[in-house]
Design a protein around this motif. Structure first.
Motif, short mmCIF file in Angstrom:
data_model
loop_
_atom_site.label_atom_id
_atom_site.label_comp_id
_atom_site.label_asym_id
_atom_site.label_seq_id
_atom_site.Cartn_x
_atom_site.Cartn_y
_atom_site.Cartn_z
N UNK A 1 -3.90 -5.28 -2.45
CA UNK A 1 -2.55 -5.69 -2.04
C UNK A 1 -2.25 -7.09 -2.57
N UNK A 2 -0.99 -7.34 -2.86
CA UNK A 2 -0.58 -8.69 -3.25
C UNK A 2 -0.38 -9.54 -1.98
N UNK B 1 11.02 5.86 9.25
CA UNK B 1 12.07 5.21 8.47
C UNK B 1 11.51 4.06 7.65
N UNK B 2 10.61 3.27 8.23
CA UNK B 2 10.01 2.15 7.51
C UNK B 2 9.14 2.64 6.35
N UNK B 3 8.66 3.84 6.47
CA UNK B 3 7.86 4.43 5.39
C UNK B 3 8.69 4.60 4.11
N UNK C 1 5.62 1.77 -2.37
CA UNK C 1 4.70 1.36 -3.44
C UNK C 1 3.26 1.33 -2.94
N UNK C 2 3.05 0.81 -1.73
CA UNK C 2 1.70 0.78 -1.16
C UNK C 2 1.19 2.20 -0.93
N UNK C 3 2.07 3.06 -0.41
CA UNK C 3 1.70 4.46 -0.15
C UNK C 3 1.30 5.15 -1.46
N UNK C 4 2.06 4.92 -2.52
CA UNK C 4 1.76 5.54 -3.81
C UNK C 4 0.42 5.05 -4.33
#
Length: 286
Positions: free
Chosen positions: A96-97, A141-143, A150-153
């Motif tokens: 993560x950044x 919704x936040x997803x 981007x994090x999920x991908x």
């Protein structure tokens, strides 16, 4: 005699040519190593923001300057490190950044509640002294937010588990003296198994630095000792480092639950430990 001199002359020229060629090859390899080393050392220092990306581009070090997928996947920044094969555990350094870490903390902070554990009989969350942190789950919704997507991908690509098989991300905060005793992430109740199948893998992402203690502890991994909350224990301990992630598997290669995947959160001695967890299932969660 003249023929011998000609042959010797030719052999000398060939030998000199081979030596020169070898020297050029060594110089070329060394240049590649130095170039690769400079890219790697720089990539570990950067967080992957747009401004940092522009800095990379200006120095001519970005190989994927115009590749959006490469930016999302943080290619050239993430460094995988396999720390155990049984159970299967991989540390993804710089996953993560800094901006993503701060973003997840900002979303979670106003909605933190006392954490719960899964009741084996009902499958529902209950309060327990096994787990003393506070946390929250992102909403559906936040997803859909761009940064969360981007994090999920990224999680889906590095775990090779489809994003739709993942539960909602949970953000946790452990304060001083808080901990999570060793446990398994896989289910032993039918309630949760009917809602997406068994948990097969976990992506644990660290959001904060400067934490004393708070290691992630795998008592059945490795054959050495490590420091867990200031105490020496047998097993493997992963120290929280902002931006790093730990990917570990709750199911073995044959599809059965892996009892060696037992893990816990060591007691925090000083500071706050923030983390985000993504559990992945056998099939789409409902």
């Amino acid at each position: 005699m003249g023929g011998i001199k000609i042959v010797l002359g030719l052999l000398t020229l060939v030998t000199i040519g081979m030596i020169i060629g070898a020297l050029f090859q060594v110089a070329f390899i060394r240049q590649l190593e130095e170039s690769s080393g400079s890219k790697f050392s720089l990539s570990r220092r950067i967080g992957g923001s747009q401004s940092e990306g522009r800095a990379l581009l200006s120095r001519g070090l970005s190989l994927w300057a115009n590749d959006e997928d490469a930016r999302v996947l943080r290619l050239g920044l993430i460094k995988p490190e396999v720390v155990s094969w049984s159970p299967r555990i991989t540390i993804l350094h710089n996953f993560l950044s800094p901006e993503e870490c701060d973003y997840l903390k900002a979303i979670a902070r106003p909605r933190l509640q006392i954490s719960t554990v899964v009741d084996a009989k009902t499958g529902k969350g209950i309060k327990s002294n096994v787990r003393t942190s506070s946390g929250m789950f992102l909403s559906s919704n936040e997803r859909k937010y761009p940064m969360i997507q981007e994090i999920e991908k990224r999680i889906a690509i590095y775990s090779q588990v489809p994003a739709e098989n993942g539960e909602l991300i949970q953000v946790l905060r452990y304060e001083k003296n808080q901990y999570y005793k060793p446990h398994h992430d896989y289910f032993s109740d039918t309630f949760n198994l009917e809602r997406g199948g068994q948990r097969i893998a976990t992506m644990l992402m660290y959001l904060s630095d400067n934490v004393q203690g708070g290691e992630t502890y795998f008592p059945m991994a490795g054959d050495g000792e490590c420091s867990c909350g200031g105490k020496m224990v047998k097993g493997l301990c992963v120290k929280p480092s902002r931006g790093d992630a730990v990917l570990f598997w709750s199911m073995d290669l044959d599809g059965t639950s892996d009892p060696k995947s037992v893990h816990g959160g060591c007691e925090v001695l000083d500071g706050e430990k923030w983390s985000a967890t993504k559990w992945m299932r056998q099939k789409t969660s409902s």
